[in-house]
Enzyme design. Structure first.
Site, PDB file in Angstrom:
ATOM      1  N   GLU A  49      -2.814   1.474   3.456  1.00 52.67           N
ATOM      2  CA  GLU A  49      -2.776   2.289   2.253  1.00 52.67           C
ATOM      3  C   GLU A  49      -2.135   3.660   2.462  1.00 52.67           C
ATOM      4  OE1 GLU A  49      -6.558   0.169   0.000  1.00 52.67           O
ATOM      5  OE2 GLU A  49      -6.735   2.282   0.555  1.00 52.67           O
ATOM      6  N   GLU A  57      -7.070  -6.688   0.794  1.00 52.19           N
ATOM      7  CA  GLU A  57      -8.362  -6.156   0.335  1.00 52.19           C
ATOM      8  C   GLU A  57      -8.512  -6.423  -1.149  1.00 52.19           C
ATOM      9  OE1 GLU A  57      -9.373  -2.052   1.082  1.00 52.19           O
ATOM     10  OE2 GLU A  57      -8.489  -2.108   3.095  1.00 52.19           O
TER      11      GLU A  57
END
Length: 443
Positions: free
Chosen positions: A168, A352
């Site tokens: 991320e 995720e």
């Protein structure tokens, strides 16, 4: 239980669960160096109740039990992260042998249980010694990170199924350097602009360095949000488009097109490193696969008083998770198909996806959340997206960054006082999907 069957996803589709080192390991001992999350969480006002990851889920000592949970649940793979300060306490230089030994045990333990290791090099725990040198604001971090990546490749690469460089990058750069929510807690547009570039430069530099050492199956993991206008007014639609640029297109365009989106660059340009355009060939180094993290959508309205980024997120009408995020499975289908249609044909993994829910082991809303998002994966596959796997976040209730221990994402409940693990209904749903079993030898 889920409405889908394992066979719906295809013979080679992988199911896994994910964690991150700082969120579960604890074990701030045996030569592990300090990280920016150690100092950020120790600073009053940064984290809920001043909580830290000093113990977390004690995975450093309890990893065999946690791997047993994965194996018993029928999962194919485990997505985990290495702790940079555990392996290289000062960020560069001397290697900590006890850190090497820990990850040797952990990876061998996965393989012994038939679990494919999906590794992440950086899930936000930058060594404090490198923050002292400027951290992500210092261009030299590209070489520091590459040195670390080569260490991991040389010591563990032959046993890893895949390796991701960064988890991320939007969180590493914008959330942490513009919004100040995560370590190191800056609120500075120049810092955000430079970190937004340097994180991708470090990624590309590390990919090239690992490939030079024989590394294979290399990628990166980005998080995505579906940005929509709060109304159909042109100014609100424009705000959503700008946020899509900040959150999504900056990373997609940089990685796959070798250029940053003009609308975001117009805001960042005065603050960018002088030589950034010369780095874009490294930023867009070809990948073997791409990881997609997805949780929610956002509604945005025009807010001219906000200055550099004139937009504001507004509350949406959909059902929300315990952390306040709207439940919008359709967004995962949209993101996966968009990436496949507009950016790349390399394999995709949902690395995720999950939800925060209230305390306890009975979590029917989480079961429904996963069921809806698994359906979105199937819909994206039918539309041509080459999705190869899905990882639920998270295996365990854990340290949820600025939220401390207040928000629980786990498939497995953790009593933080006793460290007792108890599978939740959502774990049982996956177990039933993956094995046909509804009981477990794990208490």
């Amino acid at each position: 239980m889920f409405s889908h069957k394992r066979a719906d996803f295809g013979e080679d589709f992988l199911f896994g669960a994910a964690t991150a080192a700082y969120q579960i390991e604890g074990g701030q001992t045996d030569g592990r160096g300090s990280s920016i999350w150690d100092t950020f969480s120790a600073t009053p006002g940064n984290v809920h109740n001043g909580e830290t990851g000093k113990i977390a889920c004690d995975h450093y000592n309890r990893w065999p039990e946690d791997l047993d949970l994965l194996a018993d649940g029928g999962f194919d793979a485990y997505r985990f992260s290495f702790s940079w300060p555990r392996l290289i306490p000062e960020g560069v230089g001397t290697v900590n042998q006890k850190g090497i030994d820990f990850y040797d045990r952990l990876i061998d333990g996965m393989l012994e249980r038939g679990l494919k290791p999906f590794a992440t090099l950086y899930h936000w725990d930058l060594p404090s010694a490198l923050q002292d040198k400027g951290g992500w604001l210092n261009r030299d971090i590209a070489n520091w990170f590459a040195e670390y990546a080569v260490l991991v490749q040389s010591r563990f690469g032959d046993r890893l199924e895949t390796t991701a460089t960064i988890n991320e990058p939007w969180c590493v750069a914008f959330l942490s350097h513009m919004l100040g929510v995560h370590a190191p807690g800056y609120r500075d547009i120049r810092a955000a602009a430079r970190a937004s570039h340097h994180v991708l430069l470090a990624h590309g530099t590390a990919i090239n360095a690992m490939r030079a050492e024989g590394g294979k199956n290399l990628g990166i993991v980005c998080n995505f949000e579906v940005a929509q206008g709060a109304t159909g007014k042109p100014e609100d639609m424009g705000a959503a488009r700008l946020w899509d640029g900040i959150f999504n297109r900056w990373y997609l365009d940089g990685l796959f097109k070798g250029k940053y989106p003009a609308d975001v660059l117009a805001h960042f340009a005065p603050h960018m490193p002088d030589e950034f355009a010369e780095d874009m060939a490294v930023v867009s180094t070809p990948l073997d696969w791409f990881g997609v993290n997805y949780y929610t959508r956002g509604l945005y309205e025009h807010a001219p008083e906000r200055g550099a980024f004139p937009l504001r997120k507004v509350d949406g009408p959909l059902e929300k998770t315990a952390i306040g995020w709207e439940i919008f499975p359709e967004g995962l289908e949209e993101i996966l198909t968009r990436i496949s249609a507009d950016y790349t044909d390399i394999p995709l993994y949902v690395t995720e996806n999950g939800m925060a829910e209230v305390e306890g082991t009975d979590d029917p809303r989480r079961v429904a959340y996963y069921d809806g998002h698994l359906g979105a994966v199937l819909a994206a596959k039918r539309r041509g997206a080459d999705v190869r796997g899905y990882f639920g976040w998270s295996l365990l209730d854990n340290y949820e960054w600025a939220e401390g221990y207040d928000k629980r994402f786990g498939l497995v409940h953790v009593d933080y006082k006793t460290q007792k693990r108890t599978p939740k209904s959502s774990y049982r749903a996956f177990q039933s999907l993956l094995t046909g079993a509804n009981r477990s030898r794990v208490a």
